[in-house]
Design a protein around this motif. Sequence first.
Motif, PDB file in Angstrom:
ATOM      1  N   ASP A  69      46.490  30.262  23.500  1.00 43.96           N
ATOM      2  CA  ASP A  69      46.453  29.260  24.569  1.00 43.96           C
ATOM      3  C   ASP A  69      45.165  28.442  24.522  1.00 43.96           C
ATOM      4  N   ALA A  70      44.047  29.092  24.213  1.00 41.56           N
ATOM      5  CA  ALA A  70      42.779  28.363  24.153  1.00 41.56           C
ATOM      6  C   ALA A  70      42.784  27.353  23.018  1.00 41.56           C
ATOM      7  N   ARG A  71      43.361  27.710  21.883  1.00 36.63           N
ATOM      8  CA  ARG A  71      43.456  26.750  20.777  1.00 36.63           C
ATOM      9  C   ARG A  71      44.362  25.585  21.146  1.00 36.63           C
ATOM     10  N   TYR A  72      45.451  25.893  21.817  1.00 38.01           N
ATOM     11  CA  TYR A  72      46.341  24.805  22.231  1.00 38.01           C
ATOM     12  C   TYR A  72      45.657  23.912  23.273  1.00 38.01           C
ATOM     13  N   ASP A  73      44.920  24.505  24.204  1.00 42.39           N
ATOM     14  CA  ASP A  73      44.181  23.695  25.182  1.00 42.39           C
ATOM     15  C   ASP A  73      43.161  22.805  24.493  1.00 42.39           C
ATOM     16  N   LEU A  74      42.517  23.322  23.462  1.00 44.29           N
ATOM     17  CA  LEU A  74      41.560  22.509  22.712  1.00 44.29           C
ATOM     18  C   LEU A  74      42.257  21.335  22.034  1.00 44.29           C
ATOM     19  N   VAL A  75      43.453  21.583  21.518  1.00 53.60           N
ATOM     20  CA  VAL A  75      44.223  20.498  20.897  1.00 53.60           C
ATOM     21  C   VAL A  75      44.593  19.450  21.934  1.00 53.60           C
ATOM     22  N   ILE A  76      45.055  19.881  23.110  1.00 47.31           N
ATOM     23  CA  ILE A  76      45.437  18.939  24.165  1.00 47.31           C
ATOM     24  C   ILE A  76      44.250  18.065  24.565  1.00 47.31           C
ATOM     25  N   ILE A  77      43.098  18.679  24.742  1.00 48.55           N
ATOM     26  CA  ILE A  77      41.917  17.922  25.164  1.00 48.55           C
ATOM     27  C   ILE A  77      41.502  16.923  24.095  1.00 48.55           C
ATOM     28  N   SER A  78      41.527  17.339  22.830  1.00 49.54           N
ATOM     29  CA  SER A  78      41.145  16.419  21.757  1.00 49.54           C
ATOM     30  C   SER A  78      42.118  15.248  21.648  1.00 49.54           C
ATOM     31  N   PHE A  79      43.414  15.507  21.864  1.00 49.31           N
ATOM     32  CA  PHE A  79      44.398  14.431  21.814  1.00 49.31           C
ATOM     33  C   PHE A  79      44.228  13.474  22.990  1.00 49.31           C
ATOM     34  N   GLU A  80      43.828  13.993  24.133  1.00 45.94           N
ATOM     35  CA  GLU A  80      43.574  13.118  25.273  1.00 45.94           C
ATOM     36  C   GLU A  80      42.395  12.193  24.985  1.00 45.94           C
ATOM     37  N   ILE A  81      41.372  12.712  24.333  1.00 42.81           N
ATOM     38  CA  ILE A  81      40.236  11.868  23.951  1.00 42.81           C
ATOM     39  C   ILE A  81      40.671  10.843  22.918  1.00 42.81           C
ATOM     40  N   ASP A  82      41.497  11.256  21.950  1.00 44.56           N
ATOM     41  CA  ASP A  82      42.016  10.303  20.970  1.00 44.56           C
ATOM     42  C   ASP A  82      42.829   9.200  21.638  1.00 44.56           C
ATOM     43  N   ARG A  83      43.602   9.563  22.648  1.00 46.58           N
ATOM     44  CA  ARG A  83      44.412   8.554  23.331  1.00 46.58           C
ATOM     45  C   ARG A  83      43.538   7.584  24.113  1.00 46.58           C
ATOM     46  N   LEU A  84      42.500   8.094  24.763  1.00 43.39           N
ATOM     47  CA  LEU A  84      41.614   7.209  25.517  1.00 43.39           C
ATOM     48  C   LEU A  84      40.890   6.228  24.601  1.00 43.39           C
ATOM     49  N   CYS A  85      40.481   6.709  23.432  1.00 40.64           N
ATOM     50  CA  CYS A  85      39.743   5.856  22.490  1.00 40.64           C
ATOM     51  C   CYS A  85      40.651   5.179  21.483  1.00 40.64           C
ATOM     52  N   SER A  86      41.963   5.413  21.565  1.00 38.70           N
ATOM     53  CA  SER A  86      42.935   4.815  20.647  1.00 38.70           C
ATOM     54  C   SER A  86      42.551   5.096  19.195  1.00 38.70           C
ATOM     55  N   ILE A  87      42.231   6.370  18.936  1.00 39.42           N
ATOM     56  CA  ILE A  87      41.865   6.782  17.580  1.00 39.42           C
ATOM     57  C   ILE A  87      43.135   7.061  16.807  1.00 39.42           C
TER      58      ILE A  87
END
Length: 444
Positions: A406-424
């Motif tokens: 679950d912690a690895r998946y949460d880390l993935v979710i958070i990183s994808f949210e940052i990618d979405r905000l920055c349109s990476i």
Amino acid sequence: MILKTRGLQRYRCKDILSAGLAALLCLCFIHSTRAMAAGTVYTLDQLIAIGLNQNPGILASRDQVEAARGGATAARAYPNPEISGQTGRGQERNVTAPMSGQAYNITLHQPIEMPNVRSARIDAADAIVAATDAARQGTEDEALARIKLAFYDLLRREAEARGTAEDLQLTQQIRDRIALRYKVGESPKFDLIRADTEMLNAQRAHDAAILRVDVARSNLRLAVGHPLSADWHIQGELPRKITLPPLSKLKEELLNRNPLLARSEAERLAAEHRVDHEKGQRLPKVAIIATRDVDPTIQKSTAGLSLTMPLWDFKSGQISQARAELSRANHQLAAQKLGLSESLEATYRLYQIASNQVQLLESQILAQASAAQRIAEAAYRYGERGILEWLDAQRTYRAARNELIDARYDLVIISFEIDRLCSISNETVNVSVSPENPSLPRLR
């Protein structure tokens, strides 16, 4: 003594049967893996390509961009001339020998645009194209994030299902051993009841994990937005490490690349150009007029100008409305910049927390829980500890393993949210598998 010897022989036979059952389960797992390989296997990049190229929602957003470009082309068009004509017959009056013949009239009306009005209209149309394209980019970023999250959620659910299958197999072996020892009188019935309860819980957890896998597969199909081939599977692992740039650089990318901010900025420019366009409407409208009149007695050609004077409608209402839209766009842009910056900073803090949790769970908690499980199992076999200590240690290891997933998946979710905000854009992440537990990816 004879009864104990027979019990030990039965115990060894039971170990042999358990080993045979484990080997059979391994063979079944290998067979199911080969059967899985026979179906269509999708990677994350392939699913993203399908979603971006065949998702109806994304295709509709691209059509909106083409429609906006058509509007910009129309804004550059010059006004068409108006040609009118009349024809008939004419005859002189009050003369002794009147002349008669055909009479006609032709009029040409060509509007002339003021340069400032034309440029304001074109600039506003171009800004609308930029805003629509930014909305299209935001739609694609949202679809990309949904596909990634659904893909890694399916990986997480499959890892949980594999873990529950291993737990069920181990619990079944423990229950069989306790049942045999209960038959020969070496264990109380309480241990057998406890083992049966643990096996039922393991079976329940495994059944729930299988159902969650089916739900995750449905969510992934929905995120892709296009039918996938029959008997499809995915290939990949949860990222073993996610490294993000510093927060200051991410904020800079947010201000430069976020599609929501780009759309709001384009809408602000469009509102500003509409104010200039409405102000330009206050000037008189000019048109060139040319006429040709022919009757039985005379022919004449005239040319001149036509002015539309804004005497009664001075465009005050339209200008006030355009200024209000411009003010709203400015306030909306400022609010979005503040909100997105704060959201990025908060998400980055969550990323740091999640990274620390993953590192702590993998390096310490899971390793200690695994060691405690092995010690408890060995102590139980040698008669130094009871079944309760072994089951508690096993339960602790399961909880730590699930928390790591679950912690690895949460880390993935958070990183994808940052990618979405920055349109990476999408980046491929290399992963490896932990040799201690192949069902869990290992962080570098």
